[in-house]
Design an enzyme around this catalytic site. Sequence first.
Site, PDB file in Angstrom:
ATOM      1  N   CYS A 284     -28.557 -50.312 -54.520  1.00 53.85           N
ATOM      2  CA  CYS A 284     -28.872 -49.409 -53.354  1.00 53.85           C
ATOM      3  C   CYS A 284     -28.464 -47.953 -53.547  1.00 53.85           C
ATOM      4  CB  CYS A 284     -28.299 -50.017 -52.201  1.00 53.85           C
ATOM      5  SG  CYS A 284     -26.494 -49.721 -52.248  1.00 53.85           S
TER       6      CYS A 284
ATOM      7  N   HIS B 292     -23.364 -50.509 -48.294  1.00 51.45           N
ATOM      8  CA  HIS B 292     -24.775 -49.846 -48.670  1.00 51.45           C
ATOM      9  C   HIS B 292     -24.859 -48.493 -48.574  1.00 51.45           C
ATOM     10  CE1 HIS B 292     -29.150 -50.458 -48.850  1.00 51.45           C
ATOM     11  NE2 HIS B 292     -29.316 -49.854 -47.728  1.00 51.45           N
TER      12      HIS B 292
ATOM     13  N   ASP C   1     -34.360 -45.231 -45.766  1.00 51.94           N
ATOM     14  CA  ASP C   1     -33.913 -46.078 -46.741  1.00 51.94           C
ATOM     15  C   ASP C   1     -34.757 -46.686 -47.592  1.00 51.94           C
ATOM     16  OD1 ASP C   1     -32.215 -48.105 -48.109  1.00 51.94           O
ATOM     17  OD2 ASP C   1     -31.760 -49.212 -46.200  1.00 51.94           O
TER      18      ASP C   1
END
Length: 656
Positions: A409, A453, A469
């Site tokens: 991520c 994250h 995202d």
Amino acid sequence: MREGEIQLNRANLASLIAVLALLIVPHGDHLPWWLIGVLGLLFSWRLFLISIQGRLPPSWLLLPFTVSLIIGVYVEFKTLFGRTGGVALLSVLIGLKLMETRGRRDALLLVFLGYFLVVTNFLFSQSFAMAVYLLLIVTVITALLVGWNSVGWNRLEGFSPLTHLVTAGKLLLQAVPLMVLLFVFFPRIEGPLWRLPQDRSSAKGGLADSMSPGSFSNLSQSDEVAFRVEFLGTVPPHGALYWRGPVFEQYDGTTWSQIPLGSEPPAPVEGIGPAVQYQLTLEPHQRPWLLALDAPAQSPGNGRISDRMQAVANGPVVKRDRYALASWLDYRMGKQQATLMLQRSLLLPRGNPKARALAAGWKALPPAQRVTAALAYYDSQPFTYTLQPPLYQGDAIDRFLFEGRQGFCEHYAGSFVFLMRAAGVPARVVGGYQGGELNPAGNYLIVRQADAHAWAEVWLEGRGWQRIDPTATVAPDRVDLGLARSVAQSESLPMMVRVDANWLRGVRLGLDAAVNAWNQWIIGYTPDQQMKLLRQLGISNLASYQFVAWFLGMIMAMTLPLAAWLLWHLRGPNPPPEVKAWRSFCHKLEKAGVEVRPSEPPLALSQRACAALPEHAEAIATIIGQYLALRYLGEASAEGIVQLKQQIAAFKPRRT
């Protein structure tokens, strides 16, 4: 050894040494290596002397050794007090005391020091596991005391550990009601336990104050709990659970870092729909940020909302903290923003020419379409979401976007923000956690370090900061279903992160529910919680008459029934009916002036009573004869007892 004192046998000494060693073991994390070695040497030496029944070292040798160790502790900790220094000194003195312990008197002193050592463990950890561990040790210590106060305690053949453990368990169970009462009513204080000075806490795992390649993928290997959440209502869907933490705005080509927080108020947030109410229990992580569901609608009671919309505590979170919050899952944030912050959100270091060229081709588009174009690039290329990406060096963004295309991520969030800034769209990286696991045993959400994250935020004119995202474009299952469903089965993940249902997972979730209850009701019983409970009982403050009345009343309510029960059972067995009748007869004789002596046989009493009461001599002789026949001659019968009672009832002497 003192004159007349009986020497401890090997079993007693070995048990004592084992218990003390088990109490010192939890302190191994914060004691220096040389001190652990010295303690191990002392304990091993004493056990060796027990096995060979050797002589203990003389005082002239122990004295300089003791002084040297005390000096060593002082040099190591710069004090003999405080938390770690005081525990180190106590451990040293216990180890040295073992080297001169022979009889029960010295052993009892070590046992009482052992009870104190139990408490010192709570200075470092108040976890549920530590409480269970120390409860078992306290039971064993109490069993030692029970054994040393039993008949034949010093004989090896009289050593009965199981019996003593059962007795110790009963004693501890009897103490539970009073323990609960003191826990609930005894005034609680804020700050360090007993106001002892706190040593500097070591940093714990969790989100760092910067983000570089590997930061979040390393956290994915930890199943430690980051925080737990109880929702006041329905738990939101997994894809909506973005737990906002630090915001990274500065990039040097390798690492994304925070800019010091200012005192400006947060940008206004317009919530869409009702806010979600929840209570979050955060584990200590030694940094000032709190975690809040994006976007927070109110400030936590122990902190504030920064101008970057992150919940921030008043200081580093060094102990488990519980706070209530409300958040909007759907919102529009920050339609107006400081120019300086937007300018910072466009800064880029030199390098990465390919990424700059790609973003330059989008500048002709409106800002919102630039975002769409960037996401389309991720979707069109063979990107892979993996826990073990290669190490990108040099122009890391170019190497990731155009060569390796394997990342976690932090790679996707960092490269996306770079592209947006290169395309002229203000952007920043947000770190935190995404998702969580619902524990059905306690109906709360567990968020682990593996759920860490990173995502992005872009500034769009008229709409404010928008969450984007890019990881969800490459691996949508990461957001909707969790980390375990989004990576290959061949990749290494902690056991509790894998979604495979098995009995061990159920056991661990059950244990976590017990830990959560311990944290909420025991560790979380703060002075505020205590006063809230006392107000429900009509107690306004701890110095009031109501508090004293409740406290003393509760003590009496617990102790009086126990005292009555003990008196009932200590009165002895229920006497036979002829003995009860005999006691009634003796009572009548005493009222008539005849002394009844406890050690006097009935026939001797009969002679004295007949002489003192000649007019009742025949009745006295008949009653005593009937009693002797019933009690000692084996002639007891229901008819005989009735006859004896009738004779005693008819016996009515007058006092002479």
